[in-house]
Design an enzyme around this catalytic site. Sequence first.
Site, PDB file in Angstrom:
ATOM      1  N   GLY A   1     -21.558  61.070 -14.708  1.00 43.42           N
ATOM      2  CA  GLY A   1     -20.411  61.687 -14.250  1.00 43.42           C
ATOM      3  C   GLY A   1     -18.928  60.914 -14.859  1.00 43.42           C
TER       4      GLY A   1
ATOM      5  N   LYS B   1     -16.112  58.882  -8.715  1.00 41.09           N
ATOM      6  CA  LYS B   1     -16.919  59.119  -9.581  1.00 41.09           C
ATOM      7  C   LYS B   1     -17.551  60.620  -9.113  1.00 41.09           C
ATOM      8  CE  LYS B   1     -20.263  56.549 -11.273  1.00 41.09           C
ATOM      9  NZ  LYS B   1     -21.518  55.738 -11.541  1.00 41.09           N
TER      10      LYS B   1
ATOM     11  N   ASP C   1     -31.560  50.305 -13.471  1.00 41.65           N
ATOM     12  CA  ASP C   1     -31.089  50.365 -14.702  1.00 41.65           C
ATOM     13  C   ASP C   1     -29.999  49.169 -14.912  1.00 41.65           C
ATOM     14  OD1 ASP C   1     -30.148  51.830 -16.890  1.00 41.65           O
ATOM     15  OD2 ASP C   1     -28.582  52.907 -15.989  1.00 41.65           O
TER      16      ASP C   1
END
Length: 799
Positions: free
Chosen positions: A23, A40, A133
């Site tokens: 985003g 975001k 991640d």
Amino acid sequence: MLSTRTKLGPYEIVAPLGAGGMGEVYRARDTRLGREVAIKVLPESFSKDPDRLRRFEQEARAASQLNHPNIVTVHDFGTHGGAPYVVQELLEGETLRERLRAGALPARKAVDYGIQVARGLAAAHEKGIVHRDLKPENVFLTSDDRLKILDFGLAKLAAAEAPGAEQNGLPTATQATATGIVMGTLGYLSPEQARGQTVDQRADIFALGAILYEMLSGASAFKRGSSADTMSAILKEDPPELPSDSKVPPALDRIVRRCLEKQPNQRFQDASDVAFALEALSGTASHLVDAAVQTRPSSRWTHRLVPALALMAAVAIGALAGRRLFRSEAPQPKFTAVTFRRGAVFNARFSPDGNSIYYAAAWDGNPIDVYVAGRDDPGARSLGASGDPLLAVSRKGDLAILAHAQYLYHTSYVGTLALLPPSGGSPRELLEKVREADFAPDGETLAVVRAERGKNLLEYPVGHVLYETPGWISYMRISPDGNRAAFLDHSVIVDDRGDVAVVDRNGKRTVLSHDWEAEAGLAWSPDGKEVWFTATKSGFGLGLHAVTLDGKERRLLAIPGGMTVLDMARDGRALISRGTSRYGISALLEGEKRERDLSWLDGSGAEHISDDGKLIAFENWSEPNGLYYAACIRKTDGSPVVRLGEGLVLALSPDARWVLTVKFTALPQLVMLPVGAGQPKLLPRGDLVAYQLGATWSHDGKRLIFTGSEAGSGNRVYVQEVAGGDPHPISPEGYRTFSRSIAMDDRSLIVAAPDSSLVRMPVAGGTTTSIPGTEAGDLLVGWASDGKRIFVYHPAELR
């Protein structure tokens, strides 16, 4: 792209900050509270992608559960024009990726950042959230050098998953995610992520290892010329050695490499363990880098253990069960001293009513004895069991002790199990060759650990074997419900590294906590839901930990000098011994009158001296050398120590050119380390799964003789050709070697038989003969130069 002054509910856009795969990010103002925030936003076109939308919403839910100084704070989330958004604290600074563009970081700074990342991950993992991640782009450094983990957009809500959510084996947040998608960033993926397998918190630990490596080296651990090559490196290759000029302490290098183990069960199992290991380094900040080259300790110690152990009753420590230590709602433990003399405490138990304490101690250089002290009385009286260690106290008040005890090592003895009345008197002997014992809740049934045929057998009840090992077992304790025995499981005799395990009445053994560099002390929590134990990943400072029966672990307490937990009362009080110990090496050279201190740091031992007396090989287990020990050499003239590599030292070759070590891999590996220039040599292990201390080299340097065991078998004596080939046994089970076992003619050996007597055995195998003038329990020092005499000593006679 949203324009300035666009309103998203109470938030007004001020300026764009950036955009990424998840985003667009904006600086905004919270008009209600008058503060600036970061927002975001997932663009409306992206929000039409159900998978991307689900992941975005998942990030908001996951991050909103977390409240930790090393995780970005999520204030709010909502939708605007069909596009969802999340409101976070506004951070000033730069990402770790931007910081690393200038090159590698100093080791101290990398450790500090690593601790902060590990603490943040531990908080997330405690909530059942896995990041999946983690990378330098998702680690933010604020202007005051605080670290924040960003973007839990790929987080896996482990606790919230529906049953069977990952049965397709994909590392995705829900089963609905498309088959074959590997989520994460190449270069930081764990091997199990790369293979599309089930993922848990250990994937984040792998990514943390990759980040630590990059901070220390300035280069990616696995990045190659193509995506395929990078993926192959993650799956098959170890990261390159850190640059020789990076000044990274060996202990730090080992922490990084343990995080990067290919198999999840060989990594740190919890991010809090990584933080703890890194904190152990930063706790000696002024020596973090210097420790790798320090050549002399600050104090001199003899090779013997110098004990200074006191027994304490931690009267409030049981309140920590089920709580996190040092939070505002958790009470601080209160300690009451029970002993006040100089010496060593070997064991202690509460009386059935909890008002008295029985303990075994050796005071002021005297033999071990059993004492009883009242709860509120600082005095203690002897029960007249001099030389007999305490093992357990039953609910009926009987004491299990070892009569005719022979000291072995650490706090371990072997002898005849006997029952002693609570007020003292004459013990009633029950069973020989016993090392450990405990009572079942009925106060009568006994569990024991016995030495038999070169193995240690755990029997519960007596005669019913639940578990056997060629290693050794310590601190065996029966659970409050009587259904399990917990114990510390050590694979190498004498070495106190090992695992925490339980075995049920059907003989099913489960390892609850793996691979501690040193462990001593174990007790069940009063409710039987946790096993409490004291252990450390490096050095001497044992901390108090708890682990559930399904392997969930937490650290309870750490105090200066370390401790050993010995018992828990039903009301939650714990008995803990606390003290200091140091191991060192002193040498008296020919023609000299004063000893030389040849130690390194505060944990040197298992020394082997060259035939000319000019060189020693030894191992060091001090904190800077981490979990897997350091194999070292040093000239006896006091020249600086040379660290050869990792491993447990077994022998020095006759020409003093090689040091034989055991490297702690998934299966232990014999490795010959060169004293000078050259490459290490790995020796085939054949079917062996364990090695013991006490190897010897033939005088022509062509053969190795050592003690080892195959799966399901006891210890035997093996011979292996240095030039190549698998080891082959030359003895039945139960025999073991010493470091100078082989005769001057290389044709026979002195070994310990199953009954602990010394016997002579042909190197080619065959009939053994007894050694006149020796007695059971004697240990071999070596052969006289004429090859006709041997030197021995009896451990029980040492003071």
